[in-house]
Design a protein around this motif. Structure first.
Motif, PDB file in Angstrom:
ATOM      1  N   ALA A 176       8.209  -5.318  60.498  1.00  0.00           N
ATOM      2  CA  ALA A 176       9.337  -4.623  61.259  1.00  0.00           C
ATOM      3  C   ALA A 176       8.761  -3.470  61.659  1.00  0.00           C
ATOM      4  N   GLU A 204       4.355 -12.303  57.874  1.00  0.00           N
ATOM      5  CA  GLU A 204       4.214 -11.139  56.910  1.00  0.00           C
ATOM      6  C   GLU A 204       2.667 -11.131  56.180  1.00  0.00           C
ATOM      7  N   ASN A 248      12.754  -8.674  57.474  1.00  0.00           N
ATOM      8  CA  ASN A 248      11.971  -8.516  58.528  1.00  0.00           C
ATOM      9  C   ASN A 248      12.486  -9.180  59.598  1.00  0.00           C
TER      10      ASN A 248
END
Length: 258
Positions: free
Chosen positions: A238, A208, A118
Motif C-alpha cells: 500500500a 504482498e 492493502n
C-alpha cells in the motif's frame, strides 16, 4: 438480517450481486455518489440523529431506510463496534473496454493481491491521486469483501474497479491501447523519479509476499523501484503504491491543482 449477514461470504455476494458498506463514511459516499446502487439502508436511532445529513440525502434519493437496534446492526455487519449505518449495495461491474475507451491517463493494476487492507488502501490512494480506474486480476481478494470496502473509506464508489482480469491478456490490452505498464518492483533498474510519467501509464502492483512473477515483469514496459534512502528494507504494497500514484499525480498536476 440473516441474508445481510451472509454477504460477508464471497459466494453469497457473487450469487446475489450485492455487498455491504458499513459505517458513516462508506455509506455517505454510497448515498452521494452511487445512490442507484443502494438497495437498503439500515440505521440505528442514535445514528439517525448523529448523521442527519446522510439520512436526508438518502430520503432525497428515494433510498429505503430501515431502523434497527445496535445489536441487530452488529449482527448484520459482523463487527464488534458498528457505527450505526449499513448499506446493502448492488455490485457495479464496469468493463475494461469502457475504461480504455475513455483514454485513461493513470491506472493501477493489482496482480494476485490478497490482503483486504492493502487492496482497500490502494483503491483509496488511486482515488486520491486522481487515477482513472483500478484493474484487479483473478486470484486477487474480492474488492467487495467487507474489509476491503471498509478500507477504501468510500473510494469504492468514486472510480471504476474492473475485476476478474487475466494478467497476460490485460497487459496486452493495455499495450494495444497505448498505455505503458510500469511494474513496481524493488529490483527495478530505474526509479519512480526517473521513469516517464507524462504518458498514459499503469502501475502494476504485485502480491504482498512474493511481488510480481517474472512473466508479469517481463510483459511490462519497465520495471520501476521506489528508492529507499534510509535503512528500511522495503515498503509494503500500500505504501509503495501510494508513492507511485502520487509521483504520477505530481506530473499530471504539478502545481497542486485539484
Amino acid at each position: 438480517m440473516r441474508s445481510v449477514r451472509g454477504l460477508s461470504r464471497r459466494q453469497s455476494r457473487e450469487r446475489s450481486g450485492l455487498f455491504v458498506a458499513d459505517g458513516p463514511q462508506s455509506v455517505r459516499e454510497a448515498v452521494r455518489h452511487a445512490p442507484g446502487a443502494v438497495r437498503d439502508l439500515y440505521v440505528t436511532p442514535a445514528a439517525r440523529e448523529r448523521h442527519a445529513d446522510i439520512v436526508t440525502a438518502a430520503r432525497a434519493a428515494d433510498i429505503e431506510l430501515r431502523e434497527c437496534s445496535e445489536e441487530v446492526l452488529a449482527a448484520m455487519s459482523g463487527t464488534d463496534a458498528p457505527q450505526g449505518l449499513l448499506a446493502v449495495c448492488a455490485v457495479d461491474r464496469p468493463r475494461l473496454a469502457d475504461v480504455l475507451a475513455r483514454r485513461p491517463r493513470l491506472l493501477v493494476v493489482l496482480v494476485h493481491v490478497r490482503d483486504p487492507g492493502n487492496a482497500g488502501t490502494v483503491i483509496r490512494a488511486a482515488d486520491a491521486a486522481g487515477a482513472d480506474a483500478v484493474l484487479v486480476t483473478t486470484e486477487s481478494v474480492d474488492v467487495h469483501a467487507p474489509k476491503v470496502v471498509r478500507s477504501t473509506a468510500g473510494s469504492s464508489f468514486h472510480l471504476p474497479i474492473v475485476t476478474g482480469l487475466e494478467p497476460a491478456a490485460l497487459l496486452a490490452e493495455l499495450a494495444a491501447a497505448g498505455v505503458r505498464t510500469y511494474a513496481a518492483d524493488g529490483r527495478g533498474e530505474v526509479t519512480v523519479d526517473e521513469v516517464d510519467l507524462t504518458v498514459p501509464h499503469a502501475w502494476v502492483m504485485g502480491n504482498e509476499a512474493w511481488g510480481l512473477t517474472d512473466r508479469v515483469r517481463e510483459a511490462c514496459d519497465e520495471v520501476v523501484r521506489v528508492p529507499i534512502h534510509g535503512l528500511a528494507e522495503s515498503l509494503n504494497l500500500a505504501m509503495a503504491a501510494t508513492v507511485c500514484l502520487y509521483s504520477s499525480a505530481r506530473v499530471e498536476r504539478p502545481t497542486g491543482q485539484s
